[in-house]
Write an enzyme that holds these catalytic residues in place. Structure first.
Site, PDB file in Angstrom:
ATOM      1  N   ASP A   1       0.697  -1.158   0.033  1.00 26.04           N
ATOM      2  CA  ASP A   1      -0.062  -0.064   0.182  1.00 26.04           C
ATOM      3  C   ASP A   1       0.892   1.372   0.084  1.00 26.04           C
ATOM      4  OD1 ASP A   1       0.976  -0.104   2.621  1.00 26.04           O
ATOM      5  OD2 ASP A   1      -1.025  -0.350   3.580  1.00 26.04           O
ATOM      6  N   ASP A   2       2.230   1.242  -0.260  1.00 26.97           N
ATOM      7  CA  ASP A   2       2.965   2.283  -0.251  1.00 26.97           C
ATOM      8  C   ASP A   2       3.612   2.223  -1.744  1.00 26.97           C
ATOM      9  OD1 ASP A   2       4.559   0.109   0.344  1.00 26.97           O
ATOM     10  OD2 ASP A   2       5.632   1.167   2.131  1.00 26.97           O
TER      11      ASP A   2
ATOM     12  N   HIS B   1      11.016   1.297  -0.886  1.00 24.85           N
ATOM     13  CA  HIS B   1      11.733   2.365  -0.314  1.00 24.85           C
ATOM     14  C   HIS B   1      13.061   1.863   0.477  1.00 24.85           C
ATOM     15  CE1 HIS B   1       9.655   0.733   3.384  1.00 24.85           C
ATOM     16  NE2 HIS B   1       8.652   0.821   2.718  1.00 24.85           N
TER      17      HIS B   1
ATOM     18  N   ASP C   1       7.006 -12.820   0.786  1.00 16.88           N
ATOM     19  CA  ASP C   1       7.556 -12.657  -0.365  1.00 16.88           C
ATOM     20  C   ASP C   1       8.685 -13.585  -0.710  1.00 16.88           C
ATOM     21  OD1 ASP C   1       8.915 -11.116   1.553  1.00 16.88           O
ATOM     22  OD2 ASP C   1       9.407  -9.532   0.372  1.00 16.88           O
TER      23      ASP C   1
END
Ligand code: UDP
Ligand code: MN
Length: 357
Positions: A176-177, A289, A265
């Site tokens: 969601d980022d 990020h 993941d």
């Protein structure tokens, strides 16, 4: 009479010989031409006028996209290459109830609004207001809202099952980022065929991860594999996803994750690289990020497939992209990117959204 019938049989024999010869000569012409192997080439593409549909310029390209030799392209890829459309992609966004306001709303205002029907938000709590207000596909996984390995794997397990159910050609997962650049995503996926074994993403490490795999005899064995970091997003073709089924479907994902005791993941990478022996296609177009996003050249930002943001508290880690939103108005730079990609779309729906020159 007898002599005449012998003559006729001889004539018939000669005629049938001549006919067979003629047929033999004609055979190559009558045979339907072999279907050319039609596979796309990654670079030579153009965007068609009907938005977000990509075709290869020539329908006779004979080579599969540039990929590692061992990437396991399956023989079923010899199909006519159809143009890929947004409808063919299943986009899964992982979120949690506490981020609906602070993170999810920004995505809904931006890229999700351009692919509402194809995007499925996997969360851990109800939010009828948001669903009613925005019309998004919000799926309550009923998984725990904790940031634990088990809770994250629980969500991934539901994402996988929903994708299989959807019949779509591609499964793409983002956090969601992440900002997902839909045109670049389609361009990238259309370089491959969904029946090939394709696993696309960016590793967070510069080496394969080494895990201890629990084996039947209650012992441990070491296993090494690459995985695409979930924080940058990744995509899997339907052909490959179907092969993952014994380890991923109907709750099996959770028990597979338990075998290596690593997050969602990593478990995807374990199933694909270690169990199915299909290689991750490393692509630098996905961004989390974890990397320094300021280093991305501004003129290349719109060509990326995913972007992210981080570190507001101390060192801001966002892409450098200039636009009409200031850093205060758009600290993540997602609105700026969105208005560069779709200068008109939102202006029609909401005249004040993209600042006018
Ligand atoms: N997340 C979650 N449950 C939680 C915390 C986070 O599902 O309790 C999701 C979050 O919505 C995001 C992903 O996990 O999609 C990664 O979370 P975050 O960006 O906070 O962490 P990082 O990127 O540092 O791993
Ligand atoms: Mn994150």
């Amino acid at each position: 009479m007898h002599i005449a019938s012998v003559g006729i049989s001889k004539l018939c024999f000669c005629l049938s010989l001549a006919l067979s010869g003629l047929l033999l000569l004609l055979l190559p012409c009558l045979r339907t031409p072999a279907r050319p192997l039609v596979l796309p080439q990654p670079k030579a593409q153009f965007r068609s006028a009907s938005s977000w549909t990509y075709r290869t310029p020539s329908q006779t390209a004979a080579e599969p996209p540039l990929r590692r030799k061992d990437s396991g392209a399956s023989s079923t890829a010899h199909h006519r290459h159809e143009p890929l459309e947004m409808e063919d992609v299943f986009i899964a966004v992982k979120t949690t109830r506490k981020y609906h306001k602070s993170r999810l709303e920004l995505l809904i205002q931006t890229w999700v609004s351009q692919a509402k029907r194809q995007t499925y938000i996997f969360t851990d709590g109800e939010d009828r207001d948001l669903q009613l207000k925005t019309g998004i596909n919000l799926i309550n996984t009923n998984c725990s809202a904790a940031h634990t390995r088990q809770a994250l794997c629980c969500k991934m397990s539901v994402e996988y099952d929903k994708f299989i159910e959807s019949q779509k050609k591609w499964f793409c997962h983002v956090d969601d980022d992440n900002y997902l650049l839909l045109p670049s995503l389609l361009l990238l996926l259309s370089s491959y065929h969904h029946s090939q074994d394709v696993y696309l993403g960016r590793p967070s490490l510069d080496h394969p991860i080494e895990a201890s795999e629990r084996v039947k005899s209650n012992g441990l064995t070491s296993v090494q594999f690459w995985f695409a970091t979930g924080g940058a997003g990744f995509c899997i073709s339907r052909g490959l996803a179907l092969k993952m089924s014994p380890w991923a479907s109907l709750g099996n994902f959770i028990s597979t994750a338990e075998k290596i005791r690593l997050p969602d993941d990593c478990t995807i990478g374990y199933i694909i690289e270690a169990l199915l022996e299909v290689k991750l296609s490393h692509t630098p177009l996905f961004h989390s990020h974890l990397e320094n996003l300021r280093k991305l050249l501004p003129e290349t930002v719109l060509d990326q497939v995913t972007l992210s943001y981080g570190g507001f508290e101390n060192r801001r880690n966002v892409v450098s992209v200039a636009g009409r939103f200031s850093l205060i108005e758009d600290p993540t730079r997602f609105k700026t990117v969105h208005c560069l990609l779709y200068p008109d779309t939102d202006c029609v729906q909401n005249p004040d959204w993209c600042p006018k020159p």
